[in-house]
Design an enzyme around this catalytic site. Structure first.
Site, PDB file in Angstrom:
ATOM      1  N   GLU A 244       0.874  -1.178   0.000  1.00 22.95           N
ATOM      2  CA  GLU A 244       0.000   0.000   0.000  1.00 22.95           C
ATOM      3  C   GLU A 244       0.904   1.219   0.000  1.00 22.95           C
ATOM      4  OE1 GLU A 244      -2.796   2.756   2.680  1.00 22.95           O
ATOM      5  OE2 GLU A 244      -2.877   0.621   3.196  1.00 22.95           O
TER       6      GLU A 244
ATOM      7  N   CYS B 110      -3.428   7.744   4.984  1.00 28.16           N
ATOM      8  CA  CYS B 110      -3.317   7.065   3.694  1.00 28.16           C
ATOM      9  C   CYS B 110      -4.475   7.426   2.779  1.00 28.16           C
ATOM     10  CB  CYS B 110      -3.279   5.554   3.901  1.00 28.16           C
ATOM     11  SG  CYS B 110      -1.882   4.974   4.881  1.00 28.16           S
TER      12      CYS B 110
END
Length: 462
Positions: A231, A265
């Site tokens: 990620e 994020c």
């Protein structure tokens, strides 16, 4: 001289913690313990594994009073927001709850008389988690818990900025009585990490961090055939339609942009607003942003603490300066003590008259700045949302669910939100596209990414 990792606190620049880097023999011993423990752990029932996970969770929660200020000292999040354990509890509990169903063998879809045919989901072996500092507990449990529930053993290498989090996990698992070697926390430098990944002794690595970091992970693992979960970067957009409930959109998107000093994020980094509601939205967004109180995260009044490192704040200053040179308009201009080059303290900023020639609308900011653009229609909004090398989440603000779905079908991203943002639902897979990376976490699909299929084709009648 022994090499150490030093944790420099963003609060005052002091060295908050320092730990020795593991020696090569210590690293080898940790891998050997993990490998030796894995066979027995895989034979432990899923229900029993779940008991260990829930006991670990309760042990972590019991440390809340110590962990909350510890997080503030390590990466700057204000103590008024508490720890991350609401989300941690939700994710751990859900992944334990679904494990039996998600991990059970899958029978062949076309039964045949005289045969038993099915696919088992086998543990990968030794899983390494390289965790980030921005949500140091939440991001780590995304892989630690399902990997352990699936029967693998785990080695955690946490970010230097949140060095003490790995120790907290180790202590919590120790309090839970987890068998030796099933979970281990290690302190490594970059060279050791790359060497370990290239050794062929790790079966899967999950990394959350920068695109450059992800490329380094892939390069280090090249030729080992280990599986990867990555990620990486994000530049998450929001699109506010003319039928949106503006007050709700404003409050939610301001929080989505600036919570955790924008170091999320899936934080909101760019907003596209239909021209019919643009002025109303911008006015509300600016007013809401001006309510933030920037300061020492140990003080209850502070709602926005320092960024984790001064260089992150300097990047935001550079993006703002470049945007202003190119014609953008800054609306907040909040005066904050220590908001100068080289300081991690920085005020939130809202920019209008922006375009995609500016880095603030194209390159990851990961800080408290957001650009807002006026759009005429869905086509323009979708084109702008897709004009990015990243694709983690996108949020759509409208009263029409089907309209949101039709727009979402055209947006290149891993998750589509409607009338919310900046949240991980553990029942839904967490994934991304383009430079955001590859792999998947959480949900039953997360278990598929942390196991390998093994087919059984058994002829029972001869």
């Amino acid at each position: 001289m022994t090499e150490t990792v030093k944790l420099k606190s963003p609060i005052d620049g002091s060295i908050y913690a320092e730990r020795p880097v593991a020696t090569d023999p210590e690293v080898n011993a940790a891998v050997e313990r993990a490998r030796a423990a894995q066979a027995g752990w895989a034979q432990t029932s899923i229900a029993e594994r779940g008991k260990y996970m829930l006991a670990m969770l309760e042990a972590l929660v019991s440390m809340t009073d110590e962990i909350v200020p510890e997080i503030a000292w390590q990466m700057g999040r204000p103590v008024r927001y508490g720890g991350e354990f609401g989300g941690v509890r939700e994710r751990v509990s859900y992944m334990v709850e679904i494990a039996e169903q998600a991990l059970k063998p899958v029978p062949a879809s076309n039964p045949k008389d005289g045969f038993r045919r099915y696919v088992k989901k086998e543990p990968l072996g030794v899983v390494m988690v390289i965790a980030p500092w921005n949500y140091p507990y939440l991001t780590a449990v995304n892989t630690i818990v399902p990997a352990l529930m699936a029967g693998s053993t785990v080695i955690l290498k946490h970010a230097a900025q949140t060095l003490l989090v790995g120790e907290r996990f180790a202590k919590a698992f120790e309090m839970a009585g987890l068998p030796r070697g099933v979970f281990q926390n290690v302190v490594l430098n970059h060279g050791q990490t790359e060497k370990l990944l290239g050794s062929g002794r790790i079966d899967h690595v999950n990394f959350t961090g920068s695109v450059g970091g992800g490329r380094a992970i892939e390069k280090a693992a090249a030729g080992t055939f280990m599986t990867l979960g990555l990620e990486l970067g994000g530049k998450d957009p929001a699109y506010v339609l003319s039928d949106a409930k503006i007050d709700h959109a404003v409050a939610s998107l301001v929080d989505g942009a600036f919570f955790n000093s924008g170091q999320c994020c899936c934080g909101i980094e760019r907003v596209y607003v239909h021209e019919k509601v643009y002025d109303q939205f911008v006015e509300g967004f600016i007013t809401e942003t001006k309510n933030y109180v920037v300061g020492n995260p140990l003080e209850q009044a502070t709602t926005l603490g320092p960024m984790a490192q001064a260089r992150f704040a300097d990047l935001i200053r550079e993006q703002k300066a470049e945007a202003l040179r190119k014609g953008a308009v800054a609306h907040v201009n909040m005066k904050v003590d220590n908001d100068v080059a080289g300081s991690p303290y920085i005020a939130p900023e809202v920019l209008t008259n922006v375009d995609h020639q500016m880095s603030v609308m194209r390159e990851e900011s990961f800080g408290p700045i957001v650009g807002i653009m006026k759009v005429r229609n869905d086509e323009e909004a979708v084109a702008l949302m897709n004009d990015s090398p990243y694709g983690l989440t996108a949020s759509i603000w409208t009263s029409d669910t089907e309209h949101a779905v039709s727009i979402g079908d055209r947006v290149e991203t891993g998750t589509i939100f409607m009338n919310r943002c900046d949240y991980l639902d553990p029942a839904l897979v967490w994934t991304g596209v383009k430079d955001t990376g590859k792999g998947a976490a959480l949900s039953a699909i997360g278990y598929d990414n942390l196991t390998r299929p093994k087919s059984y084709h058994l002829r029972e009648e001869i």
